[in-house]
Scaffold this motif. Structure first.
Motif, short mmCIF file in Angstrom:
data_model
loop_
_atom_site.label_atom_id
_atom_site.label_comp_id
_atom_site.label_asym_id
_atom_site.label_seq_id
_atom_site.Cartn_x
_atom_site.Cartn_y
_atom_site.Cartn_z
N SER A 113 -2.59 -2.83 -2.42
CA SER A 113 -2.71 -1.98 -3.61
C SER A 113 -4.14 -1.48 -3.79
CB SER A 113 -2.28 -2.76 -4.86
OG SER A 113 -0.88 -2.91 -4.89
N ILE A 114 -5.12 -2.38 -3.62
CA ILE A 114 -6.52 -1.98 -3.79
C ILE A 114 -6.91 -0.89 -2.80
CG2 ILE A 114 -8.92 -2.77 -3.54
CD1 ILE A 114 -7.94 -5.50 -4.62
N ALA A 115 -6.57 -1.11 -1.53
CA ALA A 115 -6.90 -0.11 -0.51
C ALA A 115 -6.24 1.22 -0.82
CB ALA A 115 -6.48 -0.61 0.87
N ALA A 116 -4.99 1.18 -1.27
CA ALA A 116 -4.26 2.42 -1.57
C ALA A 116 -4.92 3.19 -2.70
CB ALA A 116 -2.81 2.09 -1.92
N ILE A 117 -5.40 2.49 -3.70
CA ILE A 117 -6.08 3.16 -4.82
C ILE A 117 -7.30 3.93 -4.33
CG2 ILE A 117 -7.45 2.72 -6.90
CD1 ILE A 117 -5.44 0.40 -7.48
N TRP A 118 -8.06 3.30 -3.46
CA TRP A 118 -9.28 3.96 -2.95
C TRP A 118 -8.96 5.05 -1.95
CZ3 TRP A 118 -13.80 3.72 -5.29
CH2 TRP A 118 -14.01 2.70 -6.20
N ILE A 119 -7.90 4.91 -1.20
CA ILE A 119 -7.46 5.99 -0.31
C ILE A 119 -7.06 7.20 -1.14
CG2 ILE A 119 -5.66 6.70 1.32
CD1 ILE A 119 -5.70 3.77 2.37
N HIS A 120 -6.35 6.97 -2.23
CA HIS A 120 -5.96 8.05 -3.14
C HIS A 120 -7.20 8.78 -3.66
CE1 HIS A 120 -4.16 10.26 -6.41
NE2 HIS A 120 -4.82 9.56 -7.32
N ALA A 167 -2.55 -10.46 0.65
CA ALA A 167 -2.27 -9.25 1.43
C ALA A 167 -1.68 -8.15 0.56
CB ALA A 167 -1.32 -9.59 2.58
N MET A 168 -0.75 -8.52 -0.32
CA MET A 168 -0.14 -7.50 -1.18
C MET A 168 -1.16 -6.92 -2.15
SD MET A 168 3.74 -8.84 -1.94
CE MET A 168 3.37 -10.55 -2.29
N GLY A 169 -1.99 -7.78 -2.72
CA GLY A 169 -3.03 -7.29 -3.62
C GLY A 169 -3.99 -6.35 -2.93
N GLU A 170 -4.37 -6.70 -1.71
CA GLU A 170 -5.28 -5.84 -0.96
C GLU A 170 -4.63 -4.52 -0.59
OE1 GLU A 170 -8.58 -8.66 1.11
OE2 GLU A 170 -6.99 -7.87 2.38
N ALA A 187 0.83 -1.20 0.00
CA ALA A 187 0.00 0.00 0.00
C ALA A 187 0.87 1.25 0.00
CB ALA A 187 -0.92 0.00 1.22
N ALA A 188 1.93 1.23 0.77
CA ALA A 188 2.83 2.39 0.84
C ALA A 188 3.47 2.67 -0.51
CB ALA A 188 3.91 2.14 1.89
N ILE A 189 3.88 1.63 -1.20
CA ILE A 189 4.48 1.80 -2.52
C ILE A 189 3.47 2.41 -3.48
CG2 ILE A 189 5.37 0.54 -4.53
CD1 ILE A 189 6.57 -1.48 -2.44
N GLN A 190 2.24 1.88 -3.45
CA GLN A 190 1.21 2.38 -4.36
C GLN A 190 0.88 3.85 -4.06
OE1 GLN A 190 -0.23 0.72 -6.96
NE2 GLN A 190 -1.38 2.56 -7.48
N LEU A 191 0.70 4.18 -2.80
CA LEU A 191 0.37 5.56 -2.44
C LEU A 191 1.54 6.50 -2.73
CD1 LEU A 191 -1.60 5.12 0.90
CD2 LEU A 191 -2.42 6.29 -1.15
N GLY A 192 2.74 6.05 -2.45
CA GLY A 192 3.89 6.90 -2.69
C GLY A 192 4.06 7.25 -4.16
#
Length: 305
Positions: free
Chosen positions: A287-294, A282-285, A18-23
């Protein structure tokens, strides 16, 4: 008190992805708060992750993931969050260090802790030749002499799954916990050997390769692979509950199946949720959570103009 756009609680595989995706959005202040523990710190080798045919340790994945996230501007803090509360539209988190943190959004990737008895020799074999998840690592015991260390019915249920992989399976009920007559009968019919005995030691050669177990009465049972199933794993749901999430009967956290949002401005990812407990999930989730947080943070920005 430090204020950011998103705090990720938990620096395991879900939190790091998630951190990688958000960053990589280059638009948000992101802070990962991690106590340095978790399932991934124990696993010596993940064998089922894309790109690592020879396996990769949880520690290596965590080290690489943190480096990758830091390159995008994500910050890290070592702390254990013990309390969460809402203050207006923001969320406040409190650590054992005495520090307070504030954020517009929170991703909880606090996972769970397996109940693993303190049996000498067991920890070095975990994730190397002794496993916890039949979906992840059932493949590793195919046609191998396998010992299952467990407790009562959780162990018996695991035995009924593992016997589909190997016809040489011994289930040792380490804690002498009760098992129903029906499960006893099912194990016997399936070919599971059964023993009630406390395990004194997991024997191994170098690099965490199990060779057998020593029981309390001095017997040695040779083994090429192992599994554990003691039940009673502890889900770290408390922060989610404090922030208004719905907690299921088994203490996992309920969330929207599409967005993984569990409460207002709160998302979850990884073993905290109601689903298969796997590193890749866990890794897939994450990324998904990060997309929606964005998306949520973008909307907050628009609304504030």
């Amino acid at each position: 008190m430090r204020e950011v756009d998103c705090i990720i609680v938990g620096g395991g595989l879900a939190g790091l992805q998630a951190a990688i995706q958000l960053g990589r959005y280059s638009a948000h202040q992101v802070l990962v708060i991690d106590a340095g523990e978790g399932r991934s710190t124990l696993c010596r080798t993940y064998h089922n992750i894309l790109g690592f045919p020879d396996g990769v340790s949880g520690e290596e994945l965590r080290e690489r993931g943190r480096m990758q996230a830091e390159r995008t501007g994500v910050s890290f803090e070592k702390d254990r969050i013990i309390k969460a509360e809402r203050k207006g539209e923001h969320i406040q988190l409190f650590g054992t260090s005495g520090s307070e943190y504030g954020s517009k959004t929170v991703l909880l990737a606090t996972g769970l802790t397996d109940r693993v008895p303190d049996i000498p020799g067991l920890t070095p074999t975990l994730g190397r030749t002794v496993y916890v998840c039949p979906d992840c690592d059932g493949y590793e015991i195919q046609d191998q002499r396998t010992v299952l260390l467990g407790s009562g019915e959780p162990g018996a249920n695991m035995a009924m799954i593992l016997i589909q992989r190997t016809n040489d399976l011994l289930y040792i009920n380490h804690e002498h916990a009760p098992i129903s007559a029906e499960l006893h009968r099912s194990m016997k019919e399936a070919g599971v050997r059964y023993l009630e005995a406390a395990v004194q030691e997991v024997q191994q050669i170098e690099d965490g390769h199990i060779t057998g177990v020593l029981t309390e009465d001095g017997q040695i049972f040779e083994s090429e692979r192992g599994f554990i199933a003691f039940g009673g794993n502890r889900v770290h749901y408390e922060l989610a509950e404090q922030l208004g999430a719905v907690i299921a009967d088994n203490k996992h956290v309920e969330a929207d199946s599409r967005t993984l949002q569990a409460a207002t401005n709160v998302w979850i990812a990884g073993d905290l949720g109601l689903h298969a407990e796997q590193a890749t999930v866990a890794m897939g989730e994450g990324s998904i959570a990060a997309i929606w947080i964005h998306k949520a943070l973008q909307q907050m920005t628009k609304d504030s103009r």
